[in-house]
Design a protein around this motif. Structure first.
Motif, PDB file in Angstrom:
ATOM      1  N   VAL A  34      57.412 -46.644  43.837  1.00 13.45           N
ATOM      2  CA  VAL A  34      55.862 -47.232  44.641  1.00 13.45           C
ATOM      3  C   VAL A  34      54.986 -46.987  44.234  1.00 13.45           C
ATOM      4  O   VAL A  34      53.599 -47.822  44.851  1.00 13.45           O
ATOM      5  CB  VAL A  34      55.806 -46.605  46.387  1.00 13.45           C
ATOM      6  N   GLY A  35      53.993 -46.217  43.602  1.00  7.75           N
ATOM      7  CA  GLY A  35      53.222 -46.453  41.940  1.00  7.75           C
ATOM      8  C   GLY A  35      53.235 -47.454  41.858  1.00  7.75           C
ATOM      9  O   GLY A  35      52.088 -48.370  41.259  1.00  7.75           O
ATOM     10  N   GLU A  36      53.692 -46.995  40.644  1.00  5.97           N
ATOM     11  CA  GLU A  36      54.137 -48.630  40.447  1.00  5.97           C
ATOM     12  C   GLU A  36      54.053 -49.725  40.983  1.00  5.97           C
ATOM     13  O   GLU A  36      53.306 -51.269  40.515  1.00  5.97           O
ATOM     14  CB  GLU A  36      55.567 -48.631  39.178  1.00  5.97           C
ATOM     15  N   ALA A  84      52.153 -49.887  43.570  1.00  4.78           N
ATOM     16  CA  ALA A  84      51.138 -50.260  44.166  1.00  4.78           C
ATOM     17  C   ALA A  84      49.684 -50.926  43.223  1.00  4.78           C
ATOM     18  O   ALA A  84      49.226 -51.351  43.441  1.00  4.78           O
ATOM     19  CB  ALA A  84      50.423 -48.633  44.563  1.00  4.78           C
ATOM     20  N   GLU A  85      50.241 -50.420  41.639  1.00  3.39           N
ATOM     21  CA  GLU A  85      49.151 -50.884  41.217  1.00  3.39           C
ATOM     22  C   GLU A  85      49.305 -52.273  41.170  1.00  3.39           C
ATOM     23  O   GLU A  85      48.331 -52.739  39.818  1.00  3.39           O
ATOM     24  CB  GLU A  85      49.874 -50.567  39.377  1.00  3.39           C
ATOM     25  N   GLN A 142      46.299 -53.315  43.455  1.00  5.10           N
ATOM     26  CA  GLN A 142      45.240 -52.724  43.376  1.00  5.10           C
ATOM     27  C   GLN A 142      44.214 -53.529  42.984  1.00  5.10           C
ATOM     28  O   GLN A 142      43.301 -53.067  43.947  1.00  5.10           O
ATOM     29  CB  GLN A 142      45.287 -51.525  42.736  1.00  5.10           C
ATOM     30  N   TRP A 143      43.516 -54.221  42.496  1.00  4.85           N
ATOM     31  CA  TRP A 143      42.247 -54.828  42.134  1.00  4.85           C
ATOM     32  C   TRP A 143      42.460 -56.060  43.135  1.00  4.85           C
ATOM     33  O   TRP A 143      40.964 -55.953  43.649  1.00  4.85           O
ATOM     34  CB  TRP A 143      42.681 -55.285  40.775  1.00  4.85           C
ATOM     35  N   LEU A 171      40.454 -48.942  45.741  1.00  2.00           N
ATOM     36  CA  LEU A 171      40.776 -47.952  45.251  1.00  2.00           C
ATOM     37  C   LEU A 171      41.939 -47.273  45.420  1.00  2.00           C
ATOM     38  O   LEU A 171      42.451 -45.778  44.583  1.00  2.00           O
ATOM     39  CB  LEU A 171      39.173 -47.083  45.466  1.00  2.00           C
ATOM     40  N   LEU A 219      45.079 -47.910  46.654  1.00  2.00           N
ATOM     41  CA  LEU A 219      45.774 -48.823  45.653  1.00  2.00           C
ATOM     42  C   LEU A 219      46.161 -48.074  44.292  1.00  2.00           C
ATOM     43  O   LEU A 219      47.048 -47.368  43.981  1.00  2.00           O
ATOM     44  CB  LEU A 219      46.573 -49.515  45.877  1.00  2.00           C
ATOM     45  N   ALA A 220      44.879 -47.451  43.984  1.00  2.00           N
ATOM     46  CA  ALA A 220      45.093 -47.558  42.659  1.00  2.00           C
ATOM     47  C   ALA A 220      44.786 -46.305  42.853  1.00  2.00           C
ATOM     48  O   ALA A 220      46.148 -45.843  42.159  1.00  2.00           O
ATOM     49  CB  ALA A 220      43.335 -47.798  42.112  1.00  2.00           C
ATOM     50  N   LEU A 221      44.219 -45.043  43.609  1.00  2.00           N
ATOM     51  CA  LEU A 221      45.328 -43.545  43.672  1.00  2.00           C
ATOM     52  C   LEU A 221      46.512 -43.679  43.954  1.00  2.00           C
ATOM     53  O   LEU A 221      46.926 -42.835  43.582  1.00  2.00           O
ATOM     54  CB  LEU A 221      44.084 -43.200  44.566  1.00  2.00           C
ATOM     55  N   GLY A 239      48.655 -45.990  43.086  1.00  2.00           N
ATOM     56  CA  GLY A 239      49.227 -46.022  41.578  1.00  2.00           C
ATOM     57  C   GLY A 239      49.074 -44.372  40.508  1.00  2.00           C
ATOM     58  O   GLY A 239      50.091 -43.857  40.141  1.00  2.00           O
ATOM     59  N   LEU A 273      50.563 -50.569  52.185  1.00  2.00           N
ATOM     60  CA  LEU A 273      50.305 -49.245  52.238  1.00  2.00           C
ATOM     61  C   LEU A 273      50.984 -48.968  53.580  1.00  2.00           C
ATOM     62  O   LEU A 273      50.601 -46.841  53.552  1.00  2.00           O
ATOM     63  CB  LEU A 273      48.616 -49.591  53.012  1.00  2.00           C
TER      64      LEU A 273
END
Lengths: 101, 101, 101, 101
Positions: A39-41, A43-44, A47-48, B31, B33-35, B37, D33
């Motif tokens: 899930v973190g990948e 989100a990455e 993210q921006w 930020l 979403l970066a967190l 990640g 999210l």
């Protein structure tokens, strides 16, 4: 156990794990942490820039990783995914009334 | 604004971002979403073997990444971290009585 | 060990845990899953409306929860947060050159 | 589009959303999210005691929530879940050779 997609994929994932001596690593908490990592990948990728969709092949790969760990997690914890989803949608229908038209 | 560690690091991170034209990307949701990640990367270090601690330098780097985004997130959302933490610890003390001795 | 904010809060959290017989539950993986849970609560505050900031007191409480578990996690894993953050910012400065002006 | 389980559930979720005027909220980042929030709830069930499995009905409900947002996320981002999972399993087979017997 039905012959629907979740059960078929779970059987395939179980065989895949067994062929690699992985079942001893596939505890609920290990699979849960692996799910968090995937899930973190995902989100990455987002993210921006809210306006710029990430490449579809990257999104597909991360969705697949999350799905694979989620199905495997449900398998080792003995949860029937089809039934759990059907039950939750039915419950949500009682919580959230339809909008007026 | 105190001169404590969180505020000092936040000032450093703000200057770092400004020197790279990043503040426009540092919205709360970006930020966040970066967190997510970075928490995922921390989880990956711990996912397979509960008995084998991951290398300390890898853990340190992921903790730092989570901390950096958390402090930056608090800065752009205008939350006073020191006060929020002190308030939460005080509140927790009312929720969880001490154990009998 | 310095007398800076992270170390002081970590000492307070350790005492808080000891007074409640919690240290046996504060393993790295338990604290990591707790951190994931709190990041999830922070995400829930931001999930539906990008234009509407959530209530500041709710954001402050979730930031505090994430910070508390992150500091406790660093403490039990033996990571020096101040040093890890300083090292990571220094490393990031070598990876990301300043923008041209 | 096949008539397999993922596609059928996605159609049901889309209709459910439309009947409640929710599609405007179902952007990729909002759903992502929300997914993070549900993964956090799943993590909370497992956070303190590695030996004590949480109640099955709670696990089932959180797995369902994660699955529902994951399927909805794939739908709005246009990713074919069945194909993405099949592709990833095939790719993993090339990365991880079977164990010697």
């Amino acid at each position: 156990m039905t012959n629907e997609w979740p059960a078929r994929v779970q059987q395939e994932l179980q065989r895949f794990a067994e062929e690699r001596d992985w079942p001893r690593y596939h505890t609920p908490r290990n699979l849960l942490l692996a799910l968090v990592g995937e899930v973190g990948e995902l989100a990455e990728l987002y993210q921006w820039d809210p306006e710029e969709p990430p490449p579809a092949d990257r999104v597909a790969e991360e969705i697949a990783d999350v799905m694979i760990y989620l199905l495997r997690f449900a398998d080792v914890t003995g949860i029937d995914v089809e039934r759990a989803v059907a039950d939750k949608i039915a419950y949500n229908a009682t919580r959230f009334p339809k909008a007026d038209r």
